[in-house]
Design a protein around this motif. Structure first.
Motif, PDB file in Angstrom:
ATOM      1  N   UNK A   1       0.826  -1.211   0.000  1.00 10.76           N
ATOM      2  CA  UNK A   1       0.000   0.000   0.000  1.00 10.76           C
ATOM      3  C   UNK A   1       0.859   1.260   0.000  1.00 10.76           C
ATOM      4  N   UNK A   2       1.798   1.370   0.961  1.00 17.42           N
ATOM      5  CA  UNK A   2       2.575   2.604   1.054  1.00 17.42           C
ATOM      6  C   UNK A   2       3.517   2.767  -0.135  1.00 17.42           C
ATOM      7  N   UNK A   3       4.046   1.666  -0.653  1.00 18.44           N
ATOM      8  CA  UNK A   3       4.945   1.770  -1.804  1.00 18.44           C
ATOM      9  C   UNK A   3       4.175   2.176  -3.058  1.00 18.44           C
ATOM     10  N   UNK A   4       2.959   1.653  -3.211  1.00 23.63           N
ATOM     11  CA  UNK A   4       2.106   2.052  -4.331  1.00 23.63           C
ATOM     12  C   UNK A   4       1.828   3.561  -4.286  1.00 23.63           C
ATOM     13  N   UNK A   5       1.625   4.077  -3.089  1.00 22.22           N
ATOM     14  CA  UNK A   5       1.297   5.493  -2.908  1.00 22.22           C
ATOM     15  C   UNK A   5       2.498   6.388  -3.195  1.00 22.22           C
ATOM     16  N   UNK A   6       3.678   5.973  -2.708  1.00 21.73           N
ATOM     17  CA  UNK A   6       4.796   6.914  -2.638  1.00 21.73           C
ATOM     18  C   UNK A   6       5.913   6.700  -3.659  1.00 21.73           C
ATOM     19  N   UNK A   7       5.957   5.572  -4.341  1.00 23.43           N
ATOM     20  CA  UNK A   7       7.073   5.305  -5.262  1.00 23.43           C
ATOM     21  C   UNK A   7       6.617   5.173  -6.710  1.00 23.43           C
ATOM     22  N   UNK A   8       7.376   5.778  -7.629  1.00 27.44           N
ATOM     23  CA  UNK A   8       7.135   5.576  -9.061  1.00 27.44           C
ATOM     24  C   UNK A   8       7.693   4.233  -9.536  1.00 27.44           C
ATOM     25  N   UNK A   9       8.811   3.837  -8.930  1.00 31.77           N
ATOM     26  CA  UNK A   9       9.468   2.596  -9.342  1.00 31.77           C
ATOM     27  C   UNK A   9      10.184   1.994  -8.134  1.00 31.77           C
ATOM     28  N   UNK A  10      10.275   0.667  -8.112  1.00 27.75           N
ATOM     29  CA  UNK A  10      10.920  -0.022  -6.990  1.00 27.75           C
ATOM     30  C   UNK A  10      11.942  -1.017  -7.532  1.00 27.75           C
ATOM     31  N   UNK A  11      13.126  -1.012  -6.928  1.00 30.82           N
ATOM     32  CA  UNK A  11      14.166  -1.987  -7.256  1.00 30.82           C
ATOM     33  C   UNK A  11      14.278  -2.953  -6.082  1.00 30.82           C
ATOM     34  N   UNK A  12      13.993  -4.224  -6.338  1.00 30.53           N
ATOM     35  CA  UNK A  12      14.149  -5.275  -5.323  1.00 30.53           C
ATOM     36  C   UNK A  12      15.488  -5.965  -5.561  1.00 30.53           C
ATOM     37  N   UNK A  13      16.304  -6.059  -4.529  1.00 34.94           N
ATOM     38  CA  UNK A  13      17.647  -6.601  -4.693  1.00 34.94           C
ATOM     39  C   UNK A  13      17.635  -8.073  -5.074  1.00 34.94           C
ATOM     40  N   UNK A  14      16.595  -8.782  -4.680  1.00 34.89           N
ATOM     41  CA  UNK A  14      16.463 -10.192  -5.064  1.00 34.89           C
ATOM     42  C   UNK A  14      15.003 -10.602  -4.927  1.00 34.89           C
ATOM     43  N   UNK A  15      14.711 -11.817  -5.395  1.00 35.70           N
ATOM     44  CA  UNK A  15      13.351 -12.354  -5.302  1.00 35.70           C
ATOM     45  C   UNK A  15      13.010 -12.816  -3.892  1.00 35.70           C
ATOM     46  N   UNK A  16      13.940 -12.647  -2.946  1.00 36.40           N
ATOM     47  CA  UNK A  16      13.644 -12.987  -1.556  1.00 36.40           C
ATOM     48  C   UNK A  16      12.666 -12.001  -0.931  1.00 36.40           C
ATOM     49  N   UNK A  17      12.516 -10.844  -1.549  1.00 29.04           N
ATOM     50  CA  UNK A  17      11.570  -9.851  -1.047  1.00 29.04           C
ATOM     51  C   UNK A  17      10.174 -10.120  -1.599  1.00 29.04           C
ATOM     52  N   UNK A  18       9.178  -9.513  -0.979  1.00 24.54           N
ATOM     53  CA  UNK A  18       7.817  -9.689  -1.464  1.00 24.54           C
ATOM     54  C   UNK A  18       7.638  -8.979  -2.800  1.00 24.54           C
TER      55      UNK A  18
END
Length: 470
Positions: A175-192
């Motif tokens: 929810x908060x990432x959808x609201x506040x970020x244009x793009x997200x970099x996940x360092x690995x697939x271990x993250x959600x």
């Protein structure tokens, strides 16, 4: 001539706390600042003296912002032999004992003046926005990029009522990432999985580690000397969730097969005494020492780095060990996918495979790193990957267009924008209610900096008009 872009890198920790969210954003700022296209500011938390004593090791404290800033630049020069032209500014923070982390206080977007609010990089975007109350990040900055460092869901699952907490946290993070970020970099697939995200390891290692690896290889090639005279070790914060649970389990199950194994463990942390007591019950030769900087010469002669962690996203110490030319034993886990390309990285699927790989590593010699693999571990390569993954050059092109034509928006785009704005309004409303904030785990009375933080940061009190030091 195109106007320089300003990049503000917000992170959740700072040196001398030797944690990934202190070190990696620092190197990102330093290497991005080498590029003439960007002016870079690293925005780090300022803690009161009481909190500094809880967080920073070896009784290191700072009485002023200038002193703390000087320490960060000194460390970069001393430990990495690197001088960079980025700026440092501070936001007010408080340490949460319950979460074992630093949380922002007040609206930290105000640390950057509007006239230079081009690009914001949020290192741990969920962490920085859980309790954010104030100006919307996407309104303040033209582009907001999140870099996800931490597998919070895995940590939470290990706590009381962990499955329920993880279920709720998963949706709050999205929810908060959808609201506040244009793009997200996940360092690995271990993250959600997250909205607008891409998987890419955008971290590198301190160049000193690569120098150690080259030196070790040179000893073997030129002088025929034995490059590594010690056996196996692990280094990590002394808390159970940082691989110590997995390591204790593996060693306990196979004490007979590993009877000749000697393992040295290094780290500081809240669980130090408990970990020391638990490992002392083993019949194996396990020795436990206080933490040291991984680049310290003490670690140069170890040949095998054992890291069974399944809570990391991309383990910095694993990358550092590989850079130093060591053999790494780690779990076949999404967090280690980047390391699969390295011949010296041996991954196990079962505890029996762990035993086999460990015993084999103790008698074989590591292979030298190729130039390509050495480059892949460097911060130069990590910065190249980050610029591409975050599409930073696209932001530059967008700003340098003299007469951009308005884009055609479809009704569905308008609907999504309206829903997002409504979500942002709802989050801002909830995060402005003290009772609601505390119910969701915020530190009490952190909507605005208290009098002490205001005094130390040079802010007005009690009006709380944010005049942050730059």
């Amino acid at each position: 001539m195109a106007q320089k872009q300003h990049i503000a890198i917000f992170t959740t920790a700072s040196l001398p706390w030797m944690t990934g969210t202190a070190v990696n954003p620092l190197f990102r700022a330093a290497y991005l600042a080498k590029d003439s296209d960007w002016d870079v500011t690293l925005v780090i938390p300022w803690l009161s003296l009481k909190d500094q004593a809880l967080v920073y090791p070896n009784k290191i404290t700072f009485s002023s912002l200038v002193e703390h800033e000087a320490y960060v630049h000194w460390w970069l020069k001393e430990k990495a032999d690197f001088i960079s032209g980025f700026k440092i500014t501070f936001y007010p923070g408080k340490f949460s004992k319950e979460k074992r982390s630093i949380l922002p206080v007040g609206d930290i977007t105000e640390t950057i003046p509007d006239e230079v609010a081009d690009i914001a990089i949020l290192e741990e975007p969920e962490h920085l926005t859980w309790y954010h109350h104030g100006r919307r990040w996407k309104t303040k900055f033209r582009k907001v990029i999140g870099v996800v460092h931490t597998n919070y869901l895995e940590y939470v699952k290990r706590e009381k009522n962990g499955q329920i907490q993880a279920f709720l946290l998963k949706y709050v993070n999205s929810w908060v990432i959808q609201i506040y970020c244009h793009k997200v970099v996940r360092l690995s697939a271990a993250t959600q999985d997250l909205p607008r995200s891409i998987i890419c390891n955008v971290h590198g290692v301190n160049p000193k580690f690569l120098e150690v690896g080259q030196m070790k290889h040179g000893l073997k090639v030129e002088g025929g000397q034995k490059a590594f005279s010690k056996g196996s070790y692990f280094i990590g914060k002394m808390v159970w969730s940082k691989a110590y649970t997995e390591l204790l389990q593996l060693l306990s199950q196979h004490q007979n097969e590993l009877s000749d194994l000697r393992v040295d463990l290094y780290g500081n942390g809240e669980d130090f005494d408990d970990i020391q007591k638990s490992f002392s019950k083993l019949t194996l030769g396990v020795r436990i020492y206080p933490g040291r900087d991984h680049v310290d010469s003490l670690f140069h002669d170890y040949k095998v780095f054992i890291n069974p962690s399944t809570t990391d996203v991309v383990c910095t110490t694993t990358a550092e060990a590989l850079a130093m030319g060591k053999i790494v034993i780690c779990a076949n886990h999404p967090s280690n996918e980047f390391f699969r390309q390295f011949p010296n990285c041996h991954m196990y699927n079962t505890s029996n495979e762990f035993v086999q790989l460990t015993l084999r590593a103790l008698v074989e010699e590591p292979l030298p790193l190729t130039d390509d693999l050495r480059h892949a571990l460097s911060w130069e390569a990590a910065t190249e990957r980050f610029v591409e993954a975050a599409e930073l050059n696209e932001v530059i092109r967008e700003k340098t267009l003299l007469s951009p034509k308005p884009s055609m928006q479809m009704p569905s785009d308008d609907w999504r924008k309206s829903v997002e704005e409504a979500s942002a309004f709802l989050h801002n409303t909830i995060s402005g209610i003290e009772v609601a904030r505390c119910a969701f785990g915020a530190i009490p009375e952190t909507l605005q900096p208290d009098e002490q933080l205001c005094k130390e940061l040079g802010l007005d009190f009690p009006e709380h008009k944010m005049f942050f030091r730059h």
